[in-house]
Enzyme design. Sequence first.
Site, short mmCIF file in Angstrom:
data_model
loop_
_atom_site.label_atom_id
_atom_site.label_comp_id
_atom_site.label_asym_id
_atom_site.label_seq_id
_atom_site.Cartn_x
_atom_site.Cartn_y
_atom_site.Cartn_z
N ASP A 233 -93.92 -47.86 9.18
CA ASP A 233 -93.96 -46.88 10.27
C ASP A 233 -95.40 -46.62 10.68
OD1 ASP A 233 -91.31 -46.79 9.97
OD2 ASP A 233 -91.18 -44.69 9.34
N SER B 156 -60.17 -45.81 31.84
CA SER B 156 -59.86 -45.19 30.57
C SER B 156 -59.06 -46.21 29.75
CB SER B 156 -59.11 -43.93 30.94
OG SER B 156 -58.45 -43.39 29.91
N LEU B 157 -58.57 -45.84 28.58
CA LEU B 157 -57.78 -46.77 27.78
C LEU B 157 -56.42 -46.15 27.47
CD1 LEU B 157 -60.30 -47.93 25.01
CD2 LEU B 157 -59.20 -49.42 26.67
N GLU C 221 -62.18 -54.18 18.18
CA GLU C 221 -63.41 -53.42 18.02
C GLU C 221 -63.04 -52.04 17.55
OE1 GLU C 221 -65.14 -53.50 21.91
OE2 GLU C 221 -64.83 -55.66 22.02
N LYS D 76 -63.21 -47.97 17.97
CA LYS D 76 -63.36 -47.05 19.10
C LYS D 76 -64.34 -45.98 18.67
CE LYS D 76 -60.59 -44.84 22.64
NZ LYS D 76 -61.02 -43.45 22.73
N ASP E 283 -66.65 -42.76 18.93
CA ASP E 283 -66.43 -41.48 19.55
C ASP E 283 -67.75 -40.88 20.01
OD1 ASP E 283 -64.66 -39.68 20.43
OD2 ASP E 283 -64.29 -38.70 18.50
N ARG F 210 -69.78 -41.92 32.68
CA ARG F 210 -68.52 -42.35 33.25
C ARG F 210 -68.10 -41.45 34.42
NH1 ARG F 210 -62.84 -43.42 30.16
NH2 ARG F 210 -62.78 -41.18 29.85
N GLU G 61 -71.19 -46.92 24.26
CA GLU G 61 -71.00 -45.54 23.86
C GLU G 61 -72.30 -45.01 23.29
OE1 GLU G 61 -67.85 -45.08 24.53
OE2 GLU G 61 -67.42 -43.10 23.71
N TYR H 253 -70.35 -52.73 24.16
CA TYR H 253 -69.18 -53.56 23.88
C TYR H 253 -68.55 -54.23 25.10
CZ TYR H 253 -67.43 -48.83 24.80
OH TYR H 253 -67.23 -47.61 25.34
N LYS I 33 -58.46 -55.95 22.53
CA LYS I 33 -58.65 -56.51 23.86
C LYS I 33 -58.19 -57.96 23.89
CE LYS I 33 -62.68 -53.55 24.48
NZ LYS I 33 -64.13 -53.41 24.53
N LYS J 98 -54.93 -45.32 17.81
CA LYS J 98 -55.63 -44.13 17.29
C LYS J 98 -55.32 -43.91 15.82
CE LYS J 98 -57.61 -41.95 20.80
NZ LYS J 98 -57.77 -40.66 21.08
N CYS K 112 -69.13 -4.73 6.65
CA CYS K 112 -69.98 -5.80 6.12
C CYS K 112 -69.80 -5.93 4.60
CB CYS K 112 -71.43 -5.52 6.46
SG CYS K 112 -72.56 -6.72 5.76
N CYS L 10 -73.28 -4.78 2.96
CA CYS L 10 -73.89 -3.45 3.06
C CYS L 10 -72.89 -2.37 3.47
CB CYS L 10 -75.06 -3.46 4.05
SG CYS L 10 -74.53 -3.58 5.77
N CYS M 212 -72.72 -7.76 11.80
CA CYS M 212 -73.11 -6.54 11.09
C CYS M 212 -74.33 -5.99 11.81
CB CYS M 212 -73.46 -6.85 9.64
SG CYS M 212 -74.31 -5.47 8.85
N CYS N 16 -79.25 -4.30 5.88
CA CYS N 16 -78.33 -5.27 5.29
C CYS N 16 -79.12 -6.37 4.58
CB CYS N 16 -77.46 -5.85 6.41
SG CYS N 16 -76.19 -6.98 5.83
P1 AMP Z 1 -60.24 -42.59 26.60
O1 AMP Z 1 -61.43 -41.80 26.97
O2 AMP Z 1 -59.47 -42.02 25.43
O3 AMP Z 1 -59.40 -43.01 27.76
O4 AMP Z 1 -60.79 -43.95 25.99
C1 AMP Z 1 -61.59 -44.80 26.76
C2 AMP Z 1 -62.98 -44.71 26.25
O5 AMP Z 1 -63.10 -45.20 24.94
C3 AMP Z 1 -63.91 -45.55 27.03
O6 AMP Z 1 -64.35 -44.92 28.20
C4 AMP Z 1 -65.05 -45.73 26.07
O7 AMP Z 1 -66.00 -44.72 26.31
C5 AMP Z 1 -64.46 -45.47 24.71
N1 AMP Z 1 -64.64 -46.58 23.77
C6 AMP Z 1 -65.13 -46.44 22.52
N2 AMP Z 1 -65.21 -47.61 21.89
C7 AMP Z 1 -64.77 -48.55 22.75
C8 AMP Z 1 -64.63 -49.98 22.68
N3 AMP Z 1 -64.94 -50.66 21.58
N4 AMP Z 1 -64.16 -50.61 23.79
C9 AMP Z 1 -63.82 -49.91 24.90
N5 AMP Z 1 -63.93 -48.57 25.02
C10 AMP Z 1 -64.41 -47.89 23.95
ZN ZN Z 2 -74.43 -5.83 6.56
#
Ligand code: AMP
Ligand code: ZN
Length: 664
Positions: A31, A80-81, A110, A112, A114, A133, A169, A221, A284, A308, A402, A405, A420, A426
């Site tokens: 570093d 969306s998915l 892949e 998913k 979050d 998005r 993501e 991805y 996919k 899910k 509390c 106290c 409190c 306190c």
């Molecule tokens: P949802 O928001 O539940 O409709 O899910 C779709 C979202 O999943 C997409 O907009 C992505 O942001 C997210 N996502 C996370 N991982 C993946 C992945 N490996 N491939 C595609 N979408 C993904």
């Molecule tokens: Zn207190």
Amino acid sequence: MNIEQQINALRNELREHNYNYYVLDNPTISDFDFDKKLEQLQQLELAHPQFFDPNSPTQRVGGEVTKNFKTVRHEFRMYSLDNSYSKEELAEWENRVRKIVDGQLEYTCELKYDGASISLTYENGKLVQALTRGDGFQGDDVTANVKTIKSVPLQLKGDYPSKFEIRGEIVLPFEGFEKMNRERLELGEEAYRNPRNTASGSLKLQDSAEVAKRPLECLLYSLKGNNLDVRTQFESLVKAREWGFKVPPEAMLCKDMDAVLEYVNYWDTARHDLPYETDGVVIKVNDLQQQEELGYTAKAPRWAIAYKFKAETALTTLHKITYQVGRTGAITPVANLEPVELAGTIVKRASLHNADQIEKLDIREGDRVFVEKGGEIIPKIIGVELSSRLSGSKPTEYITHCPECGTTLERKVGEAQHYCPNDKGCPPQIIGRIQHFISRKAMDVEGLGGETVALLVNNGLISNYADLYTLEMSQILPLERMAEKSAENLIRGIEESKKIPFDRVLFALGIRYVGETVAKKLAKHFKTLDALMEATIEDLTHVDEIGERIAESVVEFFNSEDNRDIVSKLRSHGVQLEISAELLAGQTEKLAGNTFVVSGVFTSVTRDDLKKLIERNGGKVSGSISGKTGFVVAGENMGPSKRTKAESLGIPIISEDDFMQMIS
Ligand code: AMP
Ligand code: ZN
């Protein structure tokens, strides 16, 4: 090597190190050496602004401020998915796919991730735009913020297409999330609930320098573009990796549905060892030609589906509800559980958040409760097994006083938390405030630790932070484990803290919602504590980035007679309650509205001092000449290309003496 070649060589080298560190997790340089090289590049760029490049590794620190994010139409819609929750639903999806396409089917699986979805546009290997998005048709332009994320390449390598989009993501790994929360709790701020919301919130921060401090990562991805010369999803991942993107290694090519199910089963547990949150698998259809045949429904591709995971839950007994009192008096109810294993760790406590939560779920001591570990770090209780509730159990009565106290608790309208109000008497509040006051980022009192503070308070030697300044050797020597030497250090540390500048003193006071950054802003704006104490809510909200909530909290703090009393004691002890005289003396607005570029070597001042002078007089300093430049201050050996550029734009070039005249 000429300067330009030198700069480019350094940039390339730093890019490679960035890539090794942030994308491959495999640094090949310390570093320290990295920082040295970065500094070297910064200096070269500063001295030769004609070679400025917005995608240079030096530009990662942010600084650009966006007031309103521009809304931009997506060239390719961000869908969306569709979700599935069982093996049966997955099989149904495959059947639907088979009805539409013929031939062999393969899948890329892949995880998913979050976080917050993002779409990056690259042109000629350079990042030119990053969009959220949004509603799928149009998103917010968050380019300045995304540029600060180190795993996002600003310049690609290898054989990349001249123009394309890549999607992924933005995530906040657990470790960084927990660190951010520890810091927030220290400030008396509420902890962030989960990494996902914090990641998407970070993208919308106005100050990109603030974003740069957050340990965000970008996992990619999906490629979008015309004539990309890739045939399958899996191939596109391999290519993107070659161009320098962080493409998660968990992706796998599966020959058939059995292999897909194996992948799902494996990651259902293995995902708990990953550094970030995942909530499913995305399956996919691998062949892009087949994807095209399958097309889209109104909201999602037909060629992909999300599976899910079920959040992990455990059933255990809730023995007792206890209540914690924080530095600001906020009460947090805690569930003390029969220890149980959950997602690989033993859980003994769970957060109950607040009174409403307990009432809503009707949680009672002695209940069998379901504990879940989701995106939150601290597990939470999501329900009660009513069938096993003991007869004679009574609804939980939230405490009214509390636990530390005995004071009657208060709750403001619209706020979830009970407080409190006995901030003066306190114990955890008194001790917590003093601990905050002496902490490293506040008054940084050397020789005094949190435990000693508790000792001092419990022995009746101090009851607020101003009392620290009256402590004497003879009082502290009799304390347990207090040797002569440590007592001396303590007294010296307290004395030294009188030199701590005003903005940190302001932070140290522990006003709710006034963290380090807010304290700096307030100090800079009001300059003295007296001025701040007189400020109205209106005055306060006029300051950049100070909202109602902070303003009210500041006014409330100084409305308290006790606080004013403590402040006046601090004053009499010589603690800094205004920004230093030198700074104050130099402050003018003479150059307001003007941007200066400084170039060359100066005789009466150093370059850095010259820049400080500009800023102190209300002007702005910029590294490169553009249409917005007001003046170029030229010293000896000013670069010829700079001169040409300034001349061609008609920007006045002034000497050091001319400049001094302007501010005199
Ligand atoms: P949802 O928001 O539940 O409709 O899910 C779709 C979202 O999943 C997409 O907009 C992505 O942001 C997210 N996502 C996370 N991982 C993946 C992945 N490996 N491939 C595609 N979408 C993904
Ligand atoms: Zn207190």
